[in-house]
Design an enzyme around this catalytic site. Sequence first.
Site, PDB file in Angstrom:
ATOM      1  N   ASP A 217      -3.120 -10.831  -1.939  1.00 17.96           N
ATOM      2  CA  ASP A 217      -3.503 -10.110  -0.677  1.00 17.96           C
ATOM      3  C   ASP A 217      -4.793  -9.692  -0.951  1.00 17.96           C
ATOM      4  O   ASP A 217      -5.320  -9.457  -1.959  1.00 17.96           O
ATOM      5  CB  ASP A 217      -2.596  -9.140  -0.363  1.00 17.96           C
TER       6      ASP A 217
ATOM      7  N   HIS B 268       0.728  -1.318   0.188  1.00 15.26           N
ATOM      8  CA  HIS B 268       0.104   0.041   0.083  1.00 15.26           C
ATOM      9  C   HIS B 268       0.788   1.400  -0.128  1.00 15.26           C
ATOM     10  O   HIS B 268       0.430   2.409  -0.170  1.00 15.26           O
ATOM     11  CB  HIS B 268      -1.014  -0.216   1.203  1.00 15.26           C
TER      12      HIS B 268
ATOM     13  N   ASP C 262      -4.535 -12.472   4.156  1.00 13.80           N
ATOM     14  CA  ASP C 262      -5.921 -11.833   4.747  1.00 13.80           C
ATOM     15  C   ASP C 262      -6.777 -12.451   3.545  1.00 13.80           C
ATOM     16  O   ASP C 262      -8.032 -12.119   3.874  1.00 13.80           O
ATOM     17  CB  ASP C 262      -5.776 -10.457   4.838  1.00 13.80           C
TER      18      ASP C 262
HETATM   19  N1  Q7Y Z   1     -13.188   0.871   9.495  1.00 13.31           N
HETATM   20  C1  Q7Y Z   1     -12.076   1.237   8.915  1.00 13.31           C
HETATM   21  C2  Q7Y Z   1     -11.139   0.147   8.853  1.00 13.31           C
HETATM   22  C3  Q7Y Z   1      -9.888  -0.036   7.975  1.00 13.31           C
HETATM   23  N2  Q7Y Z   1      -8.968  -0.950   7.717  1.00 13.31           N
HETATM   24  C4  Q7Y Z   1      -8.131  -1.032   6.995  1.00 13.31           C
HETATM   25  C5  Q7Y Z   1      -6.847  -1.093   7.472  1.00 13.31           C
HETATM   26  C6  Q7Y Z   1      -5.825  -1.242   6.421  1.00 13.31           C
HETATM   27  C7  Q7Y Z   1      -5.402  -2.624   6.262  1.00 13.31           C
HETATM   28  C8  Q7Y Z   1      -4.233  -2.761   5.394  1.00 13.31           C
HETATM   29  C9  Q7Y Z   1      -3.680  -4.385   5.360  1.00 13.31           C
HETATM   30  O1  Q7Y Z   1      -4.271  -5.111   5.613  1.00 13.31           O
HETATM   31  C10 Q7Y Z   1      -2.397  -4.441   4.497  1.00 13.31           C
HETATM   32  S1  Q7Y Z   1      -2.357  -6.037   3.526  1.00 13.31           S
HETATM   33 ZN    ZN Z   2      -4.116  -7.087   2.867  1.00  8.49          ZN
END
Ligand code: Q7Y
Ligand code: ZN
Length: 697
Positions: free
Chosen positions: A174, A137, A294
């Site tokens: 992912d 990201h 995930d």
């Molecule tokens: N209600 C708002 C929840 C936001 N959640 C997003 C968290 C970023 C996830 C990034 C990740 O997993 C990298 S692989």
């Molecule tokens: Zn992720």
Amino acid sequence: MAHGTALIYDEEMTKYKLLWVDPACKIEVPERLSVSYEALVRNGLADRCVSIPVREATDAEILLVHSDEYLEAVKKTPYMTLEDLKEFTLQFGDVYFHPNIYRCAKLAAGSALQLVDSVMMERVRNGMALVRPPGHHSMRSAASGFCVFNNVAIAARYAKQKYGVKRVLIVDWDIHHGQGVQYCFEDDPRGVFGKGRIIFGCLKCNILVFVLFIFNSVLYFSWHRYEHQKFWPQLRESDYDSVGKEKGAGFNINLPWNQVGMENSDYLSVFCHVLLPVAYEFCPDLVLVCAGFDSAIGDPEGEMCATPDIFAHLTHLLMNLAGGRLCAVLEGGYNLTSLPQSVCQTVQTLLGDPLPQLANLSGPCRSALESLQCLRSAQKQYWGSLKHTASPTAANISTKRIRIAEGEVEEEEKTELGEEEKNSEEKVWHEPPKRPCPPIRAASVLPDDVACPDGCKRITKDIHPLVVSRLKDHLVQEAEDGDALATFSTLVSLVQKMEKNEVGSGLALVGDVIKAMMCVVQHVSPDLNRVLVVCVGNGKIPSHISRDGKVLVLQISSDASEEQQSKHYISVCLQKGCCNTSGFMQAVLGLLLPVGYEYNPDLVVLVRMPDSGVCDVVWKQLTGLLQSFAKGHTLVLMQEKENSCVGPTASILLGDPAPPLETLQAPDREDVDAVERLRRRLQADWKLLQTTSEYTS
Ligand SMILES: NCCCNCCCCCC(=O)CS
Ligand SMILES: [Zn+2]
């Protein structure tokens, strides 16, 4: 030929964590890394890998992707107070900083580079880096989604710069869209030539042959939870119509999941009907995987239902590209049970262990089909293998994102489950099965004057009275031919050894491949439920063997089979038979793989018909791909005079990667039509063949 699997891990990368309250970030904990590594150790996998030390990425390497001001800013974080860190964090989204995260981010990026070095220097064949913080990201001048430096994007640039790698394929499985990777490469000046697209107009046959000369390019594929732009990071450019810009068009492939609950079937159908055909056409020199887990069942972010063993197959399907040069770098994964299981499944496949069978696959769900069809039609102008995709009619494509944007559709109240409700829907799944390596990896049944390839074990011919008596009933004319009987009864005993997992796979040179196949099929023991017979080349296969569904015959040849096609008797007629690589591969990826996965055989018999015309590299690709099924129990039957095929076939059965095909040209129109016609006709029986949603009830 490089051997070995690198494993890169250092506990230093567990030494940072969230220091304040932030619900969006609390799932990103150090234990993610430690439980994954401990699972590898516990399962005896870490010891089988080549342990490569981590190192910090240098400034220059980080600057391959990130801006100087961003790097300078991050450099200050180790000296910040807690308040400063909170303040600094506020400028970014869904990420947190810590006094030690800069060091860990350098180690994470450096680990990816160590992996690239190990593979490109051929110290290992492939490998995995277990890293924190993740990377996909993070953008040129911004941290995002737990990511600080874009580990895989830096690795791709590094590979091109240091090793002159021309084509890099990045597969991001992912469950989040790696927008940082997409931004990095979508306006990537594609080298000096850019992606030259040279069109030869062949007036005589009035067929435009699109020949893509692909230079210096990075192809980015990502699937991700999207829910019509309702899911984080809620970007318009994460949808299927972001195909890359200008010369980069076609080099960015987004598959949005617009519903949660996606399963193994959904993931496999996207691999078979989009990613693999394009990847084979692209013909990468190196494969990098943004290996986020995930997307596995039980994960609070993904909320998908694909089981950890699916990653064994996704990994294997990519290992036949780029001569097996594959670098997997950990991204996300927040369920501390399915994450380590998925990591182990991935590493075990990199090590070459037999694949687990995937039980009860069905077809992709309607939402997945809609995404699949939208993506294929958005990409078809760039990829020959997708050229003849049916265009979606408005009727069967609910591009709800557009309708929501236009206020046409009231977005039904998204029942945002609170953390507790989410957890109350605890998902359960089976622990992935053990994948024991058989004591004999590959066995051979060869004429005495044919040498047995290294690593293979010759099975001496022996006659089992019981088997022979039963054989005699069927093969009257062979009754007198002692040698044929000996061969046949040896094959039957070889298959029995496979059933007991004493032998992984086998290859044989026989007098008559069809008779040998018939004899094996008729004499497998009753507890072998299903046998997949793949015949390459022309020749008459008696159709009665497939009547009761215990046998599925799939033949690829150049003669239209007058035989009535049936659910278990599939004959793919290609204009140039097995000689045209792209036509053949299209049939393998778009027909054979989906049907094979759904059929889920306990044994695969690969029959190379006499004068099949199939070339070595394609034969090796097919043999490698067929290892996906039946825990790798493949019996390869070839005609006696084809001695030269024994070595190449054995190398694949022993786990060597198939050499890359050249960049594939578009398959001939007739071949595409033939495969499409067959796919349309068979998809009622084999749901994994579906690529459009109008057929779902
Ligand atoms: N209600 C708002 C929840 C936001 N959640 C997003 C968290 C970023 C996830 C990034 C990740 O997993 C990298 S692989
Ligand atoms: Zn992720």
